[in-house]
Design a protein around this motif. Structure first.
Motif, short mmCIF file in Angstrom:
data_model
loop_
_atom_site.label_atom_id
_atom_site.label_comp_id
_atom_site.label_asym_id
_atom_site.label_seq_id
_atom_site.Cartn_x
_atom_site.Cartn_y
_atom_site.Cartn_z
N TYR A 170 0.83 -1.21 0.00
CA TYR A 170 0.00 0.00 0.00
C TYR A 170 0.86 1.26 0.00
O TYR A 170 0.57 2.22 -0.71
CB TYR A 170 -0.93 -0.01 1.22
CG TYR A 170 -1.82 1.20 1.32
CD1 TYR A 170 -2.85 1.38 0.41
CD2 TYR A 170 -1.63 2.15 2.31
CE1 TYR A 170 -3.67 2.49 0.49
CE2 TYR A 170 -2.45 3.26 2.39
CZ TYR A 170 -3.47 3.42 1.48
OH TYR A 170 -4.28 4.52 1.56
N VAL A 218 0.15 6.60 7.38
CA VAL A 218 -1.07 6.80 6.61
C VAL A 218 -1.53 8.25 6.70
O VAL A 218 -2.00 8.83 5.73
CB VAL A 218 -2.18 5.84 7.11
CG1 VAL A 218 -3.47 6.09 6.38
CG2 VAL A 218 -1.73 4.41 6.92
N VAL A 222 -2.22 10.73 3.53
CA VAL A 222 -3.53 11.34 3.30
C VAL A 222 -3.40 12.84 3.17
O VAL A 222 -4.02 13.47 2.31
CB VAL A 222 -4.49 10.96 4.45
CG1 VAL A 222 -5.78 11.73 4.33
CG2 VAL A 222 -4.77 9.48 4.41
N SER A 225 -1.91 13.71 -0.23
CA SER A 225 -2.83 13.42 -1.32
C SER A 225 -3.96 14.42 -1.37
O SER A 225 -4.37 14.87 -2.43
CB SER A 225 -3.37 11.99 -1.15
OG SER A 225 -4.19 11.66 -2.22
N ARG A 298 -10.04 10.55 5.42
CA ARG A 298 -9.00 9.85 6.16
C ARG A 298 -9.42 8.44 6.54
O ARG A 298 -8.61 7.51 6.52
CB ARG A 298 -8.60 10.67 7.39
CG ARG A 298 -7.73 11.87 7.08
CD ARG A 298 -7.28 12.56 8.35
NE ARG A 298 -8.36 13.33 8.95
CZ ARG A 298 -8.63 14.60 8.63
NH1 ARG A 298 -7.91 15.22 7.70
NH2 ARG A 298 -9.61 15.25 9.22
N ASP A 301 -9.03 6.19 3.49
CA ASP A 301 -7.64 5.83 3.22
C ASP A 301 -7.13 4.79 4.21
O ASP A 301 -6.26 3.98 3.89
CB ASP A 301 -6.76 7.08 3.28
CG ASP A 301 -6.94 7.96 2.05
OD1 ASP A 301 -7.23 7.41 0.98
OD2 ASP A 301 -6.81 9.19 2.17
N ALA A 304 -8.70 1.35 3.07
CA ALA A 304 -8.36 0.86 1.73
C ALA A 304 -7.48 -0.39 1.76
O ALA A 304 -7.81 -1.40 1.12
CB ALA A 304 -7.71 1.98 0.92
N ARG A 311 -2.16 1.25 -2.90
CA ARG A 311 -2.05 2.71 -2.87
C ARG A 311 -2.27 3.30 -4.26
O ARG A 311 -2.90 4.35 -4.42
CB ARG A 311 -0.68 3.10 -2.33
CG ARG A 311 -0.48 4.61 -2.20
CD ARG A 311 0.93 4.92 -1.71
NE ARG A 311 1.15 6.34 -1.61
CZ ARG A 311 0.83 7.08 -0.56
NH1 ARG A 311 0.26 6.51 0.48
NH2 ARG A 311 1.06 8.38 -0.55
N VAL A 314 -5.97 3.63 -5.07
CA VAL A 314 -6.62 4.78 -4.44
C VAL A 314 -6.24 6.07 -5.15
O VAL A 314 -7.08 6.95 -5.38
CB VAL A 314 -6.25 4.85 -2.95
CG1 VAL A 314 -6.88 6.06 -2.28
CG2 VAL A 314 -6.69 3.57 -2.23
N GLU A 315 -4.98 6.20 -5.52
CA GLU A 315 -4.55 7.42 -6.20
C GLU A 315 -5.20 7.56 -7.58
O GLU A 315 -5.61 8.65 -7.97
CB GLU A 315 -3.03 7.42 -6.33
CG GLU A 315 -2.30 7.55 -4.99
CD GLU A 315 -0.80 7.47 -5.14
OE1 GLU A 315 -0.35 7.15 -6.28
OE2 GLU A 315 -0.08 7.72 -4.15
N ARG A 318 -8.77 8.57 -7.08
CA ARG A 318 -8.87 9.96 -6.63
C ARG A 318 -8.69 10.93 -7.79
O ARG A 318 -9.30 12.00 -7.82
CB ARG A 318 -7.86 10.22 -5.53
CG ARG A 318 -7.98 11.57 -4.87
CD ARG A 318 -7.29 11.59 -3.54
NE ARG A 318 -7.95 10.70 -2.59
CZ ARG A 318 -7.50 10.46 -1.37
NH1 ARG A 318 -6.38 11.02 -0.96
NH2 ARG A 318 -8.15 9.65 -0.56
N ALA A 327 -13.57 8.52 -1.76
CA ALA A 327 -13.83 8.14 -0.38
C ALA A 327 -15.19 7.45 -0.25
O ALA A 327 -15.32 6.42 0.43
CB ALA A 327 -13.77 9.36 0.53
#
Length: 382
Positions: A170, A218, A222, A225, A298, A301, A304, A311, A314-315, A318, A327
């Motif tokens: 991640y 984390v 967050v 990001s 948050r 994240d 996840a 990771r 998620v990016e 986003r 989210a």
């Protein structure tokens, strides 16, 4: 009104009720089923399958509860055993009996004609008993106890090592070689020993670039990001993510000021409290109650990696859906985790759809958090 029973008699009756000698004794543990539970817990090291445990349960049902060493031979026919083993096929029964014997859990006492029966005298005392002897199973009870404890420790170690691998994937996915990254992802879905998982962790750490900080927290990830996304979003009305008083709604107001696919709500509005009420499972993992959308982001994240998202996933989500959209997608997938077979593929499908067309993320979130019994293909995204 007075009772016709004299006072001393009533006291005698009360003392009789309180007499500990009349309390029903607690039944002792049944040795048969405790042994079966031990075998079930360590069936993999013993080389057994689920059908082996089922056949062993059927055999133990013919053994008396007292577990007398002289009464551990089962002379029931195959037909009776099949009925006790939930109607399995006779060929399967024969193979499982052979496997149990090969692993030292039972022995065979064969008769001259190959049948299972008992020979008794005129006093109904057993002289000879031909059949399946379960004495080897009762003889290795101490070994099974030690093996079951070792299996429990191994399971805890594997769970901890898998968490370490998931954390590395991640936080350091961008710095891991693609082939090694795929190998680590596959290892999370396979039944590997703790030594194999530890070797994989060592290989991952050796291939990571040596920097000042091996892993980032984390919270730091967050924050960075969120700040990167906020710089690219241009809106005439600023959203207050850090509001401590009243969380504002994600509305469709000033929709033209949002970039495409980053608008969180198009047809439905939702507040932070409503979001947490719908995502009860996700909210239960939050250390503090979410008060604003920043807390929701948050929390997503943090959850996840727990549902198998890398990771990079998620990016990418986003970039296509925005901070709030991704989210809501992650919280919705967490809430519907038991209905989604591949959360990573599901999030990727949502990301691709959001990148190609406008998408109502609030409606998507409500559909994921609504409890229903979907069909086998209802989770597929067009």
């Amino acid at each position: 009104m007075s009772s016709p029973v004299q006072r001393h008699v009533r006291r005698t009756n009360s003392s009789y009720l309180n007499d500990r000698s009349n309390v029903t004794p607690v039944k002792a543990e049944d040795a048969r089923w405790s042994l079966l539970d031990l075998v079930r817990r360590c069936r993999k090291p013993l080389g057994l399958r689920d059908r082996d445990v089922a056949v062993l349960r059927g055999l133990l049902s013919f053994v008396p509860q007292s577990a007398d060493p002289n009464s551990l031979v089962v002379f029931a026919s195959n037909r009776a055993l099949i009925e006790r083993c939930d109607g399995i096929d006779e060929r399967t029964l024969r193979r499982r009996l052979t496997n149990l014997k090969a692993n030292g859990l039972l022995a065979r006492k064969s008769s001259p004609n190959g049948k299972r029966y008992r020979v008794q005298d005129e006093c109904a005392e057993a002289k000879l008993t031909y059949g399946i002897d379960l004495a080897p199973l009762f003889a290795i009870r101490d070994h099974l106890i030690a093996l079951a404890e070792e299996c429990s420790r191994e399971e805890i170690r594997c769970k901890a090592l898998r968490s370490v691998i998931r954390d590395i994937l991640y936080h350091r996915a961008a710095t891991i070689q693609p082939a090694l990254h795929d190998l680590a992802c596959r290892s999370l879905r396979r039944s590997l020993s703790s030594d194999q998982l530890a070797g994989l962790i060592q290989e991952l750490q050796e291939n990571l670039p040596q920097t000042g900080a091996e892993t980032s927290s984390v919270a730091d990830a967050v924050t960075v990001s969120d700040r990167q996304n906020d710089r690219h979003i241009q809106k005439s009305k600023k959203e207050n993510y850090e509001s401590e008083v009243a969380p504002e709604k994600v509305s469709t107001a000033n929709r033209t000021s949002y970039p495409r696919s980053t608008d969180v709500g198009q047809t439905n509005d939702i507040t932070v409290s409503e979001c947490m009420a719908l995502a009860k499972n996700a909210a239960s993992f939050a250390s503090v109650t979410a008060k604003d959308w920043g807390d929701v982001i948050r929390l997503s994240d943090t959850l996840a990696p727990a549902i198998g998202l890398a990771r990079t996933d998620v990016e990418t989500a986003r970039k296509a859906m925005g901070a709030l959209g991704s989210a809501l997608a992650i919280l919705g997938i967490t809430e519907a985790f038991d209905r989604i077979r591949q959360p990573r593929a599901y999030l990727q499908a949502l990301t691709n759809r959001a990148a190609s067309e406008s998408m109502d993320f609030v409606r998507m979130f409500r559909s994921l958090t609504t409890c229903r019994a979907p069909s086998a293909r209802s989770m597929t995204i067009a």
